[in-house]
Design a protein around this motif. Structure first.
Motif, PDB file in Angstrom:
ATOM      1  N   VAL A 128       0.784  -1.318   0.084  1.00 51.37           N
ATOM      2  CA  VAL A 128       0.152   0.095   0.214  1.00 51.37           C
ATOM      3  C   VAL A 128       0.779   1.305  -0.046  1.00 51.37           C
ATOM      4  N   THR A 129       1.709   1.243   0.668  1.00 56.18           N
ATOM      5  CA  THR A 129       3.035   2.476   0.784  1.00 56.18           C
ATOM      6  C   THR A 129       3.391   2.639  -0.265  1.00 56.18           C
ATOM      7  N   LEU A 130       4.053   1.549  -0.863  1.00 57.81           N
ATOM      8  CA  LEU A 130       4.833   1.656  -2.241  1.00 57.81           C
ATOM      9  C   LEU A 130       3.807   2.125  -3.402  1.00 57.81           C
ATOM     10  N   ALA A 131       2.650   1.531  -3.347  1.00 55.15           N
ATOM     11  CA  ALA A 131       1.855   2.255  -4.415  1.00 55.15           C
ATOM     12  C   ALA A 131       1.437   3.559  -4.383  1.00 55.15           C
ATOM     13  N   ARG A 132       1.201   4.201  -2.993  1.00 57.59           N
ATOM     14  CA  ARG A 132       1.104   5.557  -2.869  1.00 57.59           C
ATOM     15  C   ARG A 132       2.370   6.186  -3.265  1.00 57.59           C
ATOM     16  N   ASP A 133       3.583   5.676  -2.849  1.00 61.69           N
ATOM     17  CA  ASP A 133       4.668   6.732  -3.067  1.00 61.69           C
ATOM     18  C   ASP A 133       5.006   6.444  -4.880  1.00 61.69           C
ATOM     19  N   LEU A 134       4.378   5.568  -5.481  1.00 60.99           N
ATOM     20  CA  LEU A 134       4.762   5.540  -6.968  1.00 60.99           C
ATOM     21  C   LEU A 134       3.812   6.693  -7.561  1.00 60.99           C
ATOM     22  N   ARG A 135       2.367   6.632  -7.045  1.00 57.10           N
ATOM     23  CA  ARG A 135       1.371   7.456  -7.618  1.00 57.10           C
ATOM     24  C   ARG A 135       1.959   8.807  -7.219  1.00 57.10           C
ATOM     25  N   ALA A 136       2.373   9.156  -6.075  1.00 54.72           N
ATOM     26  CA  ALA A 136       2.894  10.322  -5.915  1.00 54.72           C
ATOM     27  C   ALA A 136       3.988  11.091  -6.869  1.00 54.72           C
ATOM     28  N   LEU A 137       4.851   9.986  -7.138  1.00 57.52           N
ATOM     29  CA  LEU A 137       6.146  10.470  -8.203  1.00 57.52           C
ATOM     30  C   LEU A 137       5.583  10.168  -9.679  1.00 57.52           C
ATOM     31  N   LYS A 138       4.272  10.022  -9.793  1.00 56.02           N
ATOM     32  CA  LYS A 138       3.594   9.751 -11.110  1.00 56.02           C
ATOM     33  C   LYS A 138       4.461   8.604 -11.981  1.00 56.02           C
ATOM     34  N   ILE A 139       4.795   7.620 -11.420  1.00 55.90           N
ATOM     35  CA  ILE A 139       5.418   6.505 -11.944  1.00 55.90           C
ATOM     36  C   ILE A 139       4.301   5.486 -12.180  1.00 55.90           C
ATOM     37  N   ASN A 140       4.045   5.175 -13.256  1.00 58.66           N
ATOM     38  CA  ASN A 140       2.744   4.397 -13.733  1.00 58.66           C
ATOM     39  C   ASN A 140       3.046   2.874 -13.360  1.00 58.66           C
ATOM     40  N   PHE A 141       2.409   1.943 -12.946  1.00 60.39           N
ATOM     41  CA  PHE A 141       2.567   0.679 -12.417  1.00 60.39           C
ATOM     42  C   PHE A 141       1.202  -0.299 -12.615  1.00 60.39           C
ATOM     43  N   GLU A 142       1.368  -1.358 -12.540  1.00 61.24           N
ATOM     44  CA  GLU A 142       0.475  -2.399 -12.312  1.00 61.24           C
ATOM     45  C   GLU A 142       0.759  -3.425 -11.198  1.00 61.24           C
ATOM     46  N   GLN A 143      -0.453  -3.696 -10.593  1.00 60.16           N
ATOM     47  CA  GLN A 143      -0.236  -4.427  -9.328  1.00 60.16           C
ATOM     48  C   GLN A 143      -0.586  -5.634  -9.794  1.00 60.16           C
ATOM     49  N   GLU A 144       0.094  -7.008  -9.035  1.00 60.42           N
ATOM     50  CA  GLU A 144      -0.233  -8.281  -9.098  1.00 60.42           C
ATOM     51  C   GLU A 144      -0.062  -8.784 -10.556  1.00 60.42           C
ATOM     52  N   TYR A 145       0.779  -8.138 -11.300  1.00 54.49           N
ATOM     53  CA  TYR A 145       1.342  -8.585 -12.753  1.00 54.49           C
ATOM     54  C   TYR A 145       1.627 -10.090 -12.683  1.00 54.49           C
ATOM     55  N   LYS A 146       0.820 -10.850 -13.675  1.00 51.17           N
ATOM     56  CA  LYS A 146       1.320 -12.161 -14.165  1.00 51.17           C
ATOM     57  C   LYS A 146       2.489 -11.964 -15.283  1.00 51.17           C
ATOM     58  N   PHE A 147       3.540 -12.385 -15.081  1.00 49.44           N
ATOM     59  CA  PHE A 147       4.796 -12.099 -15.804  1.00 49.44           C
ATOM     60  C   PHE A 147       4.978 -13.562 -16.587  1.00 49.44           C
ATOM     61  N   HIS A 148       4.533 -14.409 -16.124  1.00 46.08           N
ATOM     62  CA  HIS A 148       4.909 -15.721 -16.935  1.00 46.08           C
ATOM     63  C   HIS A 148       3.726 -16.404 -17.525  1.00 46.08           C
ATOM     64  N   ALA A 149       3.695 -16.915 -18.697  1.00 48.43           N
ATOM     65  CA  ALA A 149       2.535 -17.474 -19.379  1.00 48.43           C
ATOM     66  C   ALA A 149       2.087 -18.633 -18.969  1.00 48.43           C
ATOM     67  N   GLU A 150       3.013 -19.482 -18.567  1.00 47.42           N
ATOM     68  CA  GLU A 150       2.469 -21.048 -18.082  1.00 47.42           C
ATOM     69  C   GLU A 150       2.349 -21.111 -16.636  1.00 47.42           C
ATOM     70  N   ARG A 151       3.322 -20.442 -15.743  1.00 48.83           N
ATOM     71  CA  ARG A 151       3.048 -20.527 -14.382  1.00 48.83           C
ATOM     72  C   ARG A 151       2.179 -19.311 -13.713  1.00 48.83           C
ATOM     73  N   LYS A 152       1.579 -19.435 -12.439  1.00 48.37           N
ATOM     74  CA  LYS A 152       0.718 -18.582 -11.846  1.00 48.37           C
ATOM     75  C   LYS A 152       1.450 -17.486 -11.229  1.00 48.37           C
ATOM     76  N   TRP A 153       2.865 -17.263 -11.603  1.00 47.39           N
ATOM     77  CA  TRP A 153       3.762 -16.470 -10.721  1.00 47.39           C
ATOM     78  C   TRP A 153       3.290 -14.881 -10.957  1.00 47.39           C
ATOM     79  N   ARG A 154       3.182 -14.078 -10.067  1.00 51.43           N
ATOM     80  CA  ARG A 154       2.870 -12.808 -10.033  1.00 51.43           C
ATOM     81  C   ARG A 154       3.900 -12.098  -9.355  1.00 51.43           C
ATOM     82  N   ALA A 155       4.194 -10.568 -10.025  1.00 48.80           N
ATOM     83  CA  ALA A 155       4.935  -9.818  -9.301  1.00 48.80           C
ATOM     84  C   ALA A 155       4.110  -8.767  -8.557  1.00 48.80           C
TER      85      ALA A 155
END
Length: 133
Positions: free
Chosen positions: A35-62
Motif C-alpha cells: 500500500v505504501t509503495l503504491a502511494r509513493d509511486l502515484r505521488a511520483l507519477k510512476i505508472n505501475f500495475e499491481q499483481e502482474y502475471k509475468f509468466h505465460a505458463e506459471r501462476k507467478w505474479r509480481a
C-alpha cells in the motif's frame, strides 16, 4: 499544476495503522508495504500495475510492474518472523520465480516493508526509472 514533495504527500494521505487486514474470499489482501509503495509511486507519477502475471505458463505474479519497462518490484513480507520467504520451500520457490523473471528479461527489485517505509525503495525505483544514480 503544482507538485508536492513525497513527504508532503505522505503527510496529506497517511496510511491508517492499527486496522487488521482481513481476507475477502477470492481476493488477496495488500500488505502495508504494498500500500505504501503504491502511494509513493502515484505521488511520483510512476505508472505501475499491481499483481502482474509475468509468466505465460506459471501462476507467478509480481507485486508491481513498472509500466512501459521490464522492471518488477517485490515487497517481501515475513522475513524477520520466519515467514514463507525465509523457510526452505518458500525460499527455493522464490529463487525459481525470480530466475524465470530474469530469463524473460525482467529486472527484479526486492524490498522489505521497512525499506519501503523508509523511502529507500521508492528512491531506488525512481533512480532506475528516471536514469539517475
Amino acid at each position: 499544476m503544482t507538485s508536492i514533495s513525497l513527504a508532503e504527500y505522505r503527510a496529506k494521505f497517511p496510511i491508517k495503522k492499527g486496522k487488521k487486514r482481513r481476507s475477502v474470499k477470492g481476493q488477496r489482501v495488500q500488505s502495508v508495504g504494498e500500500v505504501t509503495l503504491a502511494r509513493d509511486l502515484r505521488a511520483l507519477k510512476i505508472n505501475f500495475e499491481q499483481e502482474y502475471k509475468f509468466h505465460a505458463e506459471r501462476k507467478w505474479r509480481a507485486d508491481f510492474l513498472i509500466t512501459g519497462t521490464k522492471i518488477l518490484v517485490e515487497v517481501e513480507g515475513g522475513i524477520w518472523s520466519g515467514g514463507r520467504h525465509t523457510r526452505g520451500k518458500g525460499y527455493l520457490g522464490d529463487m525459481e520465480k525470480y530466475n524465470a523473471a530474469a530469463i524473460l528479461g525482467f529486472k527484479v527489485l526486492r524490498f522489505d516493508t521497512q525499506q519501503v517505509k523508509s523511502g529507500l525503495a521508492i528512491k531506488q525505483i525512481e533512480n532506475l526509472v528516471r536514469g539517475g544514480l
